[in-house]
Design a protein around this motif. Sequence first.
Motif, PDB file in Angstrom:
ATOM      1  N   ASP A  18       0.835  -1.208   0.000  1.00 29.13           N
ATOM      2  CA  ASP A  18       0.000   0.000   0.000  1.00 29.13           C
ATOM      3  C   ASP A  18       0.867   1.253   0.000  1.00 29.13           C
ATOM      4  O   ASP A  18       0.631   2.195  -0.757  1.00 29.13           O
ATOM      5  CB  ASP A  18      -0.919   0.028   1.233  1.00 29.13           C
ATOM      6  N   LEU A  19       1.878   1.242   0.871  1.00 30.83           N
ATOM      7  CA  LEU A  19       2.755   2.410   0.961  1.00 30.83           C
ATOM      8  C   LEU A  19       3.527   2.623  -0.335  1.00 30.83           C
ATOM      9  O   LEU A  19       3.710   3.753  -0.784  1.00 30.83           O
ATOM     10  CB  LEU A  19       3.736   2.244   2.129  1.00 30.83           C
ATOM     11  N   ILE A  20       3.957   1.522  -0.928  1.00 24.97           N
ATOM     12  CA  ILE A  20       4.693   1.645  -2.197  1.00 24.97           C
ATOM     13  C   ILE A  20       3.781   2.258  -3.261  1.00 24.97           C
ATOM     14  O   ILE A  20       4.178   3.163  -4.004  1.00 24.97           O
ATOM     15  CB  ILE A  20       5.215   0.262  -2.662  1.00 24.97           C
ATOM     16  N   GLN A  21       2.547   1.772  -3.308  1.00 25.47           N
ATOM     17  CA  GLN A  21       1.618   2.301  -4.308  1.00 25.47           C
ATOM     18  C   GLN A  21       1.305   3.773  -4.096  1.00 25.47           C
ATOM     19  O   GLN A  21       1.063   4.506  -5.045  1.00 25.47           O
ATOM     20  CB  GLN A  21       0.323   1.482  -4.298  1.00 25.47           C
ATOM     21  N   GLN A  22       1.312   4.180  -2.819  1.00 20.61           N
ATOM     22  CA  GLN A  22       1.073   5.591  -2.532  1.00 20.61           C
ATOM     23  C   GLN A  22       2.322   6.441  -2.752  1.00 20.61           C
ATOM     24  O   GLN A  22       2.297   7.648  -2.538  1.00 20.61           O
ATOM     25  CB  GLN A  22       0.630   5.768  -1.070  1.00 20.61           C
ATOM     26  N   GLY A  23       3.412   5.792  -3.116  1.00 16.16           N
ATOM     27  CA  GLY A  23       4.656   6.530  -3.341  1.00 16.16           C
ATOM     28  C   GLY A  23       5.317   6.984  -2.058  1.00 16.16           C
ATOM     29  O   GLY A  23       6.140   7.902  -2.062  1.00 16.16           O
ATOM     30  N   ARG A  24       4.972   6.355  -0.949  1.00 12.72           N
ATOM     31  CA  ARG A  24       5.527   6.801   0.331  1.00 12.72           C
ATOM     32  C   ARG A  24       6.832   6.102   0.698  1.00 12.72           C
ATOM     33  O   ARG A  24       7.419   6.412   1.727  1.00 12.72           O
ATOM     34  CB  ARG A  24       4.493   6.616   1.445  1.00 12.72           C
ATOM     35  N   LEU A  25       7.245   5.153  -0.126  1.00 13.96           N
ATOM     36  CA  LEU A  25       8.530   4.490   0.112  1.00 13.96           C
ATOM     37  C   LEU A  25       9.385   4.613  -1.142  1.00 13.96           C
ATOM     38  O   LEU A  25       8.878   4.537  -2.257  1.00 13.96           O
ATOM     39  CB  LEU A  25       8.328   3.008   0.448  1.00 13.96           C
ATOM     40  N   LYS A  26      10.687   4.821  -0.932  1.00 14.43           N
ATOM     41  CA  LYS A  26      11.604   4.915  -2.076  1.00 14.43           C
ATOM     42  C   LYS A  26      12.707   3.883  -1.912  1.00 14.43           C
ATOM     43  O   LYS A  26      13.102   3.570  -0.790  1.00 14.43           O
ATOM     44  CB  LYS A  26      12.236   6.311  -2.123  1.00 14.43           C
ATOM     45  N   PHE A  27      13.154   3.353  -3.025  1.00 11.49           N
ATOM     46  CA  PHE A  27      14.140   2.272  -2.945  1.00 11.49           C
ATOM     47  C   PHE A  27      15.324   2.515  -3.874  1.00 11.49           C
ATOM     48  O   PHE A  27      15.181   3.123  -4.937  1.00 11.49           O
ATOM     49  CB  PHE A  27      13.477   0.941  -3.335  1.00 11.49           C
ATOM     50  N   ASP A  28      16.461   1.980  -3.462  1.00 10.13           N
ATOM     51  CA  ASP A  28      17.604   1.849  -4.362  1.00 10.13           C
ATOM     52  C   ASP A  28      17.644   0.393  -4.799  1.00 10.13           C
ATOM     53  O   ASP A  28      18.264  -0.445  -4.153  1.00 10.13           O
ATOM     54  CB  ASP A  28      18.906   2.217  -3.630  1.00 10.13           C
ATOM     55  N   LYS A  29      16.970   0.117  -5.903  1.00 10.90           N
ATOM     56  CA  LYS A  29      16.836  -1.282  -6.315  1.00 10.90           C
ATOM     57  C   LYS A  29      18.194  -1.940  -6.554  1.00 10.90           C
ATOM     58  O   LYS A  29      18.351  -3.142  -6.366  1.00 10.90           O
ATOM     59  CB  LYS A  29      16.000  -1.379  -7.600  1.00 10.90           C
ATOM     60  N   GLU A  30      19.166  -1.118  -6.973  1.00 11.17           N
ATOM     61  CA  GLU A  30      20.492  -1.670  -7.294  1.00 11.17           C
ATOM     62  C   GLU A  30      21.140  -2.328  -6.071  1.00 11.17           C
ATOM     63  O   GLU A  30      22.000  -3.197  -6.221  1.00 11.17           O
ATOM     64  CB  GLU A  30      21.420  -0.572  -7.830  1.00 11.17           C
ATOM     65  N   ALA A  31      20.699  -1.895  -4.885  1.00 12.52           N
ATOM     66  CA  ALA A  31      21.289  -2.485  -3.682  1.00 12.52           C
ATOM     67  C   ALA A  31      21.063  -3.999  -3.628  1.00 12.52           C
ATOM     68  O   ALA A  31      21.806  -4.727  -2.968  1.00 12.52           O
ATOM     69  CB  ALA A  31      20.703  -1.813  -2.439  1.00 12.52           C
ATOM     70  N   ASN A  32      20.037  -4.455  -4.324  1.00  8.57           N
ATOM     71  CA  ASN A  32      19.762  -5.894  -4.353  1.00  8.57           C
ATOM     72  C   ASN A  32      20.323  -6.578  -5.600  1.00  8.57           C
ATOM     73  O   ASN A  32      20.002  -7.735  -5.872  1.00  8.57           O
ATOM     74  CB  ASN A  32      18.248  -6.146  -4.286  1.00  8.57           C
ATOM     75  N   ASP A  33      21.162  -5.881  -6.352  1.00 10.99           N
ATOM     76  CA  ASP A  33      21.608  -6.431  -7.631  1.00 10.99           C
ATOM     77  C   ASP A  33      22.484  -7.672  -7.515  1.00 10.99           C
ATOM     78  O   ASP A  33      22.632  -8.423  -8.476  1.00 10.99           O
ATOM     79  CB  ASP A  33      22.335  -5.365  -8.453  1.00 10.99           C
ATOM     80  N   SER A  34      23.050  -7.886  -6.337  1.00 16.18           N
ATOM     81  CA  SER A  34      23.850  -9.107  -6.197  1.00 16.18           C
ATOM     82  C   SER A  34      22.954 -10.341  -6.084  1.00 16.18           C
ATOM     83  O   SER A  34      23.438 -11.463  -6.093  1.00 16.18           O
ATOM     84  CB  SER A  34      24.741  -8.999  -4.960  1.00 16.18           C
ATOM     85  N   ARG A  35      21.660 -10.099  -5.960  1.00  9.30           N
ATOM     86  CA  ARG A  35      20.737 -11.220  -5.744  1.00  9.30           C
ATOM     87  C   ARG A  35      19.917 -11.508  -6.988  1.00  9.30           C
ATOM     88  O   ARG A  35      19.351 -10.603  -7.600  1.00  9.30           O
ATOM     89  CB  ARG A  35      19.783 -10.893  -4.588  1.00  9.30           C
ATOM     90  N   ILE A  36      19.859 -12.787  -7.344  1.00  4.51           N
ATOM     91  CA  ILE A  36      18.877 -13.231  -8.339  1.00  4.51           C
ATOM     92  C   ILE A  36      17.831 -13.994  -7.532  1.00  4.51           C
ATOM     93  O   ILE A  36      18.129 -15.009  -6.903  1.00  4.51           O
ATOM     94  CB  ILE A  36      19.523 -14.113  -9.418  1.00  4.51           C
TER      95      ILE A  36
END
Lengths: 513, 240
Positions: A363-381
């Motif tokens: 819900d929070l993500i959809q409301q734009g209330r959370l921001k992420f650095d997706k690259e931080a998870n790039d070591s993971r498949i």
Amino acid sequence: MAAPEFKIPEYREFPTVPALVPGAMAHSKPYIANEKVQEGIGLPAKLADDWQVTHDKAIGKFGELLGKYRSLKVFMDSCVHCGSCTDKCHYFIGTGDPKNMPVARQDLMRSVYRRYFTLPGKLFPKLVGARDLTKDVLDEWFSYFWQCSECRRCSVFCPYGIDTAEVTMAARHILDSVGYGQKYSNEILAKVNKIGNNLGLPGPALEDTLLGLEEDVKEETGVDVRYPLDVKGAEVLLVTPSADFFAEPHIESLIGYGKVFHAAGISWTLSSYASEAGNFGLFNGDYNMMRKVAMRIREQALELGVKRIVVGECGHAWRVAYAFWNTLIGLGNNGNDPYSVELQKQLDPRYKEPSHICEFTWDLIQQGRLKFDKEANDSRIITFHDSCNVARGSRMGDYPGGQFEIPRNIIKAVANKFVDMPSATIRETTFCCGGGGGVLTDDLIELRVKGAFPRMEALQHVVENNGVNFMATICAICKAQFSKVLPYYGFNMRLVGGVHQLVSTAIRLGDEQ
Amino acid sequence: MTLFFAILFYLAFVIFTVGLGYKIYDFARTPAPLSIPTTPAPTTTAGVTFRMAREVILFESLFKGNLWIWLFGWMFHMGLFLVLVRHLRYFVDPVWGWLAFIQPFGKYAGFMMAAGLAGLWARRFLVERIRYISTPSDHLMLAMLLGIGLTGLSMSFLSHTDIISVKAFFLGLMAFDIQPLPAHPALFIHLSLVALLMIIFPFSKLLHAPGVFFSPTRNQADNPREVRHLAPWAAQIEKS
């Protein structure tokens, strides 16, 4: 890891059904609960010395349950032995023991049902496969009804919706009621009733743990993320499996929940009195016990005056919370009886009560209330293991199947590399981790390793073809089970983790909102 | 023989209707204390009706489970359904227009029914897992149904019986005015097996027919957060 004293199943080139190996798991038995444990949770201490007493008590309980549960009554009568379920159970696939075929497991009980509760079984027992309840039969129940994880996979394929989980629960309830309890589950029930969580962590220990977490997160991120305990007037009460407080990789998700609350600026609290989302009353099919365990959460919600109740990453806990809390403790929406209104007028009706932490975060993500650095998870498949009780016993969001989409949506929002395992092994046909339903104990390790086989096979597929190195899941039991059995199949135990572990890695803290 | 069959069918009818009626009442009165639909499940009553219709008409779950069992099972049940509808003509006079229209379909559906039964029975011998779970009564049940089907087919296609008199017999039974039943070995076997099947129906696995409608995993809407499911015996706990 010591060498196992049993053979680990080998991956199949083609997914053929194993040949039957009668009696392959007949030796599998969990430890029996001792007298102190049994009495501690109000159950008979042990089997009566006189078999006739036990026999009459068991049949009496069976009759009582048939009158109380439509599921049991209809399921006892309706099976036609069509065979649709026979190759669907992970324990059957992993062991080849025919009594691990769902229909055969049910028949351990149905044979007794037919003998005592139906006319043909009374008149012609041989003809309809009916049999007397003897000590041997009861021992067989104790063995094979503790080889079921109540995952409901068989119920997906049954033309009458017969759910072996319901049969297993009834059988365990009868066993408990004659003093033939299982040590692991009943010890846990004793602990949660006495202390407030399955691990027996007292309030001060929880407080220490949470303070330690705050220091760790501060050190790592430089941000003061709080992990509050017993705060009156907080908006959200988070109820999470107690494994989240100290076990690896569970704790990584707890860290993640705290970061989500922090980033969204929503006040929250944990409770020391209600510090357990898990509810082993479910596994034993004991309504009163399940209600008693859940009651602590109702009491704390009222005591702390919270507006929302959110449940952490735990499969069976979410089933109990989502599907049963409204019934058991009046915790839901739209209550119109005095009992549920008392709590529900306090809760915020704009939100689903209870909410899953994934619903909350999404819900929070959809409301734009959370921001992420997706690259931080790039070591993971990353791949996602659907936990059985979430997949087949609950829902998330507004539409059927939300329980599959929302966790995956979160993963895709916080990481770049996601791939699903083969379609027959996920979503509504997901395979159990092999440790659910009250069998997550070392005395059943052979069962757990063999039961994990179909999931390990599917995992191997994406590891080989897609280089997967992280299997996310939202269940404390799945996490503990996989951590233990992954090495048996040659995987690193750190391959498993939580969805909010991924959130934790990528989330931006601070004042971005 | 006429008197024997007349008594047999009165008996079978009473046992069937009273027995089945009691079982349905028994299913209906037993509470379902918890919300346990197998999810993903529809969230509305209309959705549940649609799910149940797919289950009962198309055998959706069985289709997901095993294509062979689904194929044979569906052939048998749909064949049986058409055959049963076709047999209505023995109980109504005059025969309704649509009933006359479907007669040929019902006639050939008998083959589908028998083929489905043969397939299901073969699996009980050929597939190790299903051989393991089969009881003598599972075999007998299939033998009876196949016997009914084959004797019926034989009267349609090989050795006809006097169906005008058969109809008179059944219309007579319904009016408590017993008419002679034609002497025909296939007919005697056919009717005996049908009566036997009616008699064992309420005491056997044939209860799957009403059972599926009462199965909580299929007939409940997925709405536990919005609706409280409180069984009477569970409500008592709340009061204590």
